[in-house]
Write a protein that holds these residues in place. Structure first.
Motif, PDB file in Angstrom:
ATOM      1  N   VAL A  87      41.365  44.444  47.086  1.00 37.69           N
ATOM      2  CA  VAL A  87      41.420  43.474  46.001  1.00 37.69           C
ATOM      3  C   VAL A  87      41.925  42.164  46.590  1.00 37.69           C
ATOM      4  CG1 VAL A  87      42.254  42.947  43.694  1.00 37.69           C
ATOM      5  CG2 VAL A  87      41.948  45.338  44.371  1.00 37.69           C
ATOM      6  N   TRP A  88      41.014  41.202  46.674  1.00 34.32           N
ATOM      7  CA  TRP A  88      41.380  39.874  47.156  1.00 34.32           C
ATOM      8  C   TRP A  88      42.201  39.222  46.056  1.00 34.32           C
ATOM      9  CZ3 TRP A  88      40.188  39.976  52.027  1.00 34.32           C
ATOM     10  CH2 TRP A  88      39.024  40.608  52.465  1.00 34.32           C
ATOM     11  N   ALA A 105      37.807  42.811  43.130  1.00 36.78           N
ATOM     12  CA  ALA A 105      37.868  44.120  43.774  1.00 36.78           C
ATOM     13  C   ALA A 105      36.560  44.443  44.495  1.00 36.78           C
ATOM     14  CB  ALA A 105      38.157  45.199  42.733  1.00 36.78           C
ATOM     15  N   CYS A 106      36.694  44.943  45.733  1.00 39.23           N
ATOM     16  CA  CYS A 106      35.548  45.325  46.555  1.00 39.23           C
ATOM     17  C   CYS A 106      35.658  46.803  46.912  1.00 39.23           C
ATOM     18  CB  CYS A 106      35.517  44.535  47.857  1.00 39.23           C
ATOM     19  SG  CYS A 106      35.448  42.781  47.625  1.00 39.23           S
ATOM     20  N   LYS A 137      37.452  39.559  38.844  1.00 39.99           N
ATOM     21  CA  LYS A 137      36.359  40.534  38.781  1.00 39.99           C
ATOM     22  C   LYS A 137      36.952  41.894  39.116  1.00 39.99           C
ATOM     23  CE  LYS A 137      32.698  37.311  39.997  1.00 39.99           C
ATOM     24  NZ  LYS A 137      31.529  37.060  40.827  1.00 39.99           N
ATOM     25  N   LEU A 138      37.416  42.575  38.076  1.00 36.70           N
ATOM     26  CA  LEU A 138      38.123  43.847  38.265  1.00 36.70           C
ATOM     27  C   LEU A 138      37.526  44.965  37.427  1.00 36.70           C
ATOM     28  CD1 LEU A 138      41.649  42.202  38.097  1.00 36.70           C
ATOM     29  CD2 LEU A 138      40.492  43.005  40.166  1.00 36.70           C
ATOM     30  N   ASP A 139      36.348  44.738  36.850  1.00 37.66           N
ATOM     31  CA  ASP A 139      35.727  45.704  35.948  1.00 37.66           C
ATOM     32  C   ASP A 139      35.425  47.051  36.601  1.00 37.66           C
ATOM     33  OD1 ASP A 139      35.768  43.726  34.058  1.00 37.66           O
ATOM     34  OD2 ASP A 139      33.672  43.149  34.319  1.00 37.66           O
ATOM     35  N   GLU A 140      35.167  47.057  37.895  1.00 39.56           N
ATOM     36  CA  GLU A 140      34.769  48.295  38.568  1.00 39.56           C
ATOM     37  C   GLU A 140      35.934  49.247  38.806  1.00 39.56           C
ATOM     38  OE1 GLU A 140      32.646  47.200  42.099  1.00 39.56           O
ATOM     39  OE2 GLU A 140      31.225  45.970  41.003  1.00 39.56           O
TER      40      GLU A 140
END
Length: 173
Positions: A87-88, A105-106, A137-140
């Motif tokens: 998570v950047w 999040a990647c 962008k943390l939906d995943e």
């Protein structure tokens, strides 16, 4: 020729200017290469098995979970892997103080035993860029992963967490 020595003067050597991508930290830079990426306000959080921790080695693919792993863009090459996240996380200073200004999040899969992993480098780069641009962008992330990340942010610096926008808090609810 120089008048004093009777020798021909040597021409001044010009330094070649590099066109490479420069990553700078805490430097004001206005000359050649302006527009470089400043990563001094970005940290890397790893979420592994429901535990979140800061590991800035991820900035260069050298986090604890990534070391010694050969990555492939094909998920089939890592059939026994476990899901991990980078998570950047960007921090910025506002009127009320510092706050968590961007978080993306990647996903990656790690098979420590086989020393194999899967990740899409372009996705990691694009999400790092999104965090730098102050997006969330943390939906995943699933509920357990969101809870671990939320806990880390609050425990790391409660003031920053309290100053953070509701958008981040809602994304991690």
């Amino acid at each position: 020729m120089t008048e004093q020595q009777g020798q021909p003067a040597e021409p001044e050597k010009k330094e070649k200017k590099s066109l490479s991508l420069n990553v700078v930290s805490n430097k004001q830079h206005k000359g050649f290469g302006a527009g470089t990426i400043d990563l001094s306000a970005v940290s890397c959080v790893i979420i592994d098995n429901g535990v979140a921790y800061i590991d800035d080695g991820a900035m260069h693919a050298k986090s604890k979970v990534e070391r010694g792993i050969k990555f492939s863009p094909n998920k089939e090459d890592c059939p026994n892997g476990r899901k991990c996240w980078i998570v950047w996380t960007a921090v910025e200073r506002g009127e009320t103080g510092s706050y968590y200004a961007g978080a993306t999040a990647c996903e990656m899969w790690i098979d420590t035993e086989a020393r194999r992993g899967w990740k899409i480098l372009a996705d990691h780069v694009n999400k790092l860029d999104a965090a730098i641009k102050r997006k969330y962008k943390l939906d995943e992330l699933d509920a357990e992963e969101k809870a671990a990340y939320r806990k880390l942010l609050a425990e790391h610096n409660e003031e920053w967490w309290n100053n953070s926008p509701e958008e981040l808090k809602e994304a991690l609810a």
